[in-house]
Design a protein around this motif. Structure first.
Motif, PDB file in Angstrom:
ATOM      1  N   GLY A 186      -6.538  -6.760  -9.222  1.00  0.00           N
ATOM      2  CA  GLY A 186      -7.687  -5.929  -9.550  1.00  0.00           C
ATOM      3  C   GLY A 186      -8.442  -5.582  -8.286  1.00  0.00           C
ATOM      4  O   GLY A 186      -9.122  -6.430  -7.706  1.00  0.00           O
ATOM      5  N   SER A 187      -8.331  -4.339  -7.863  1.00  0.00           N
ATOM      6  CA  SER A 187      -8.862  -3.932  -6.566  1.00  0.00           C
ATOM      7  C   SER A 187     -10.130  -3.117  -6.725  1.00  0.00           C
ATOM      8  O   SER A 187     -10.181  -2.166  -7.507  1.00  0.00           O
ATOM      9  CB  SER A 187      -7.805  -3.105  -5.821  1.00  0.00           C
ATOM     10  N   GLY A 188     -11.148  -3.455  -5.917  1.00  0.00           N
ATOM     11  CA  GLY A 188     -12.395  -2.715  -5.942  1.00  0.00           C
ATOM     12  C   GLY A 188     -12.600  -1.829  -4.729  1.00  0.00           C
ATOM     13  O   GLY A 188     -13.657  -1.212  -4.598  1.00  0.00           O
ATOM     14  N   SER A 189     -11.592  -1.759  -3.845  1.00  0.00           N
ATOM     15  CA  SER A 189     -11.730  -0.957  -2.640  1.00  0.00           C
ATOM     16  C   SER A 189     -10.363  -0.448  -2.222  1.00  0.00           C
ATOM     17  O   SER A 189      -9.327  -0.948  -2.667  1.00  0.00           O
ATOM     18  CB  SER A 189     -12.343  -1.784  -1.506  1.00  0.00           C
ATOM     19  N   ASN A 190     -10.355   0.521  -1.321  1.00  0.00           N
ATOM     20  CA  ASN A 190      -9.082   1.012  -0.789  1.00  0.00           C
ATOM     21  C   ASN A 190      -8.385  -0.066   0.022  1.00  0.00           C
ATOM     22  O   ASN A 190      -7.153  -0.204  -0.031  1.00  0.00           O
ATOM     23  CB  ASN A 190      -9.318   2.250   0.066  1.00  0.00           C
ATOM     24  N   ALA A 191      -9.144  -0.855   0.773  1.00  0.00           N
ATOM     25  CA  ALA A 191      -8.541  -1.877   1.629  1.00  0.00           C
ATOM     26  C   ALA A 191      -7.825  -2.950   0.819  1.00  0.00           C
ATOM     27  O   ALA A 191      -6.712  -3.367   1.164  1.00  0.00           O
ATOM     28  CB  ALA A 191      -9.608  -2.511   2.517  1.00  0.00           C
ATOM     29  N   THR A 192      -8.427  -3.395  -0.278  1.00  0.00           N
ATOM     30  CA  THR A 192      -7.765  -4.426  -1.077  1.00  0.00           C
ATOM     31  C   THR A 192      -6.603  -3.845  -1.878  1.00  0.00           C
ATOM     32  O   THR A 192      -5.661  -4.566  -2.230  1.00  0.00           O
ATOM     33  CB  THR A 192      -8.755  -5.131  -2.019  1.00  0.00           C
ATOM     34  N   ALA A 193      -6.634  -2.550  -2.161  1.00  0.00           N
ATOM     35  CA  ALA A 193      -5.473  -1.907  -2.785  1.00  0.00           C
ATOM     36  C   ALA A 193      -4.285  -1.946  -1.832  1.00  0.00           C
ATOM     37  O   ALA A 193      -3.145  -2.207  -2.249  1.00  0.00           O
ATOM     38  CB  ALA A 193      -5.808  -0.474  -3.179  1.00  0.00           C
ATOM     39  N   VAL A 194      -4.532  -1.694  -0.553  1.00  0.00           N
ATOM     40  CA  VAL A 194      -3.475  -1.775   0.452  1.00  0.00           C
ATOM     41  C   VAL A 194      -2.960  -3.211   0.554  1.00  0.00           C
ATOM     42  O   VAL A 194      -1.747  -3.458   0.623  1.00  0.00           O
ATOM     43  CB  VAL A 194      -3.992  -1.273   1.817  1.00  0.00           C
ATOM     44  N   TRP A 195      -3.866  -4.186   0.551  1.00  0.00           N
ATOM     45  CA  TRP A 195      -3.483  -5.600   0.602  1.00  0.00           C
ATOM     46  C   TRP A 195      -2.592  -5.953  -0.586  1.00  0.00           C
ATOM     47  O   TRP A 195      -1.566  -6.644  -0.432  1.00  0.00           O
ATOM     48  CB  TRP A 195      -4.739  -6.463   0.620  1.00  0.00           C
ATOM     49  N   ALA A 196      -2.939  -5.480  -1.779  1.00  0.00           N
ATOM     50  CA  ALA A 196      -2.130  -5.747  -2.969  1.00  0.00           C
ATOM     51  C   ALA A 196      -0.738  -5.152  -2.832  1.00  0.00           C
ATOM     52  O   ALA A 196       0.267  -5.777  -3.197  1.00  0.00           O
ATOM     53  CB  ALA A 196      -2.831  -5.197  -4.205  1.00  0.00           C
ATOM     54  N   ALA A 197      -0.663  -3.930  -2.313  1.00  0.00           N
ATOM     55  CA  ALA A 197       0.639  -3.279  -2.141  1.00  0.00           C
ATOM     56  C   ALA A 197       1.513  -4.074  -1.174  1.00  0.00           C
ATOM     57  O   ALA A 197       2.708  -4.278  -1.430  1.00  0.00           O
ATOM     58  CB  ALA A 197       0.438  -1.856  -1.633  1.00  0.00           C
ATOM     59  N   ARG A 198       0.949  -4.526  -0.087  1.00  0.00           N
ATOM     60  CA  ARG A 198       1.734  -5.278   0.894  1.00  0.00           C
ATOM     61  C   ARG A 198       2.273  -6.575   0.314  1.00  0.00           C
ATOM     62  O   ARG A 198       3.342  -7.048   0.722  1.00  0.00           O
ATOM     63  CB  ARG A 198       0.871  -5.553   2.124  1.00  0.00           C
ATOM     64  N   HIS A 199       1.537  -7.156  -0.648  1.00  0.00           N
ATOM     65  CA  HIS A 199       1.968  -8.401  -1.278  1.00  0.00           C
ATOM     66  C   HIS A 199       2.823  -8.164  -2.526  1.00  0.00           C
ATOM     67  O   HIS A 199       3.152  -9.118  -3.241  1.00  0.00           O
ATOM     68  CB  HIS A 199       0.752  -9.260  -1.629  1.00  0.00           C
ATOM     69  N   GLY A 200       3.171  -6.927  -2.799  1.00  0.00           N
ATOM     70  CA  GLY A 200       4.082  -6.642  -3.902  1.00  0.00           C
ATOM     71  C   GLY A 200       3.486  -6.839  -5.280  1.00  0.00           C
ATOM     72  O   GLY A 200       4.211  -7.162  -6.226  1.00  0.00           O
TER      73      GLY A 200
END
Length: 340
Positions: A186-200
């Motif tokens: 559950g992402s509240g920002s663009n940066a954490t969305a990128v972090w989620a993508a990198r972690h699959g």
């Protein structure tokens, strides 16, 4: 085509005006609504986790009960606050609930948001390491959880065990194959969305995010989804990711709908601060006659970008009414928008 599910916070209150007056009511009605939603053809039954509140909290007994009573519908969370979680114990609970459901869990995790009490995770026995924020602690717990879900042995066995062991290092049991690919962030920002993508991890984006550009909520959220997909592609994962957004959507089909939701008040985004440093934008709700509702929803760029839509439901109005709302969307709205 979109997967369409409901999202319940499981509010309960002893007020005579509430149809959900106890914690038992909230839990049992959540199971009943999952059954009803499956019968209506919905794709998902999701619950929100809040601690120290008259809402749903411990999700895995509930998800297991839903899994035992249903056969097809996805069962998930949106979200579990990882600041409060022991990731190894959580992996055992998640594995058991997933096996009971036949592999239908879709678990949304997050670092969490401001809660009912100050630093509530400390009461659960967790504290950030030196120099670490509580958000970083939540992400660290999530990384441990993701690692143990791989099912690789990591624990040295006792040379004189009570029961026979398989050879090699031991993993947590029960292990549910494939659950690792059904974890969302559950992402509240663009940066954490990128972090989620990198972690699959798949992406869950709700009706609240950091106000990063001052643009309307749905435009910022659509951009967040595109940033996430770009990061996923760059990471080189070998599967396609999933993305969900949540919305409050109410077709006004009868006098009861108009009495509850026909008075307006949620047609505009709202901007506020979720803490002293974070300016956030809250997405609008939708409530209108089906023809108008369809026109309005066509302009929501983030819904168009997502493959999964979670409908926030007013659970205290009862199972029958919430099923009526879900049915109205599946029958009168979704086909006209190409979601069905």
């Amino acid at each position: 085509m979109k997967k369409i599910g409901f999202l319940s916070f499981g509010h309960w209150t002893p007020s005579p005006q509430s149809g959900t007056r106890t914690a038992a009511d909230a839990l049992l009605q959540s199971v009943d609504l999952a059954v009803a939603a499956e019968e209506l053809g919905a794709d998902g039954a999701y619950v929100r986790v809040h601690h120290f509140a008259r809402q749903l909290a411990s999700p895995f007994p509930l998800l297991a009960a839903m899994g035992a009573k249903t056969s097809r519908i996805e069962l998930g969370t949106a979200v579990i606050d990882m600041r409060y979680e022991n990731p190894l114990y959580m992996a055992e609970d998640a594995g058991a609930a997933d096996l009971i459901s036949g592999g239908r869990l879709q678990l949304g995790l997050s670092r969490g948001s401001p809660e009912q009490v100050i630093d509530g995770w400390r009461h659960f026995g967790y504290a950030p390491a030196e120099g670490e924020t509580d958000a970083e602690m939540g992400r660290r717990h999530a990384e441990v959880f993701l690692e143990v879900l791989r099912g690789q042995g990591f624990a040295r066995p006792n040379p004189r065990p009570m029961f026979p062991n398989p050879p090699g290092l031991l993993r947590l049991e029960p292990h549910s194959e494939g659950l690792r690919e059904r974890i969302w962030w559950g992402s509240g920002s663009n940066a954490t969305a990128v972090w989620a993508a990198r972690h699959g991890m798949n992406l869950q984006s709700s009706t609240l995010k950091d106000d990063e550009t001052g643009e309307p909520f749905h435009i910022q959220q659509a951009r967040q989804i595109r940033v996430y997909r770009d990061a996923w592609k760059e990471a080189g994962h070998d599967r396609a990711p999933r993305v969900s957004v949540s919305r409050s959507i109410f077709p006004l089909l009868d006098d009861r709908d108009r009495a509850y939701f026909g008075h307006g008040g949620s047609e505009q985004d709202q901007v506020g601060f979720i803490d002293e440093k974070t300016r956030a934008i809250f997405g609008r709700g939708y409530a209108a006659e089906p023809e108008l509702l369809i026109r309005e929803l066509r302009t929501d760029e983030a819904i168009a970008e997502a493959d999964t839509l979670l409908l926030t439901i007013p659970n205290q109005l009862g199972v029958a009414y919430c099923a009526h709302v879900i049915e109205g969307i599946l029958k009168y709205v979704a086909p006209e928008l190409g979601w069905r």
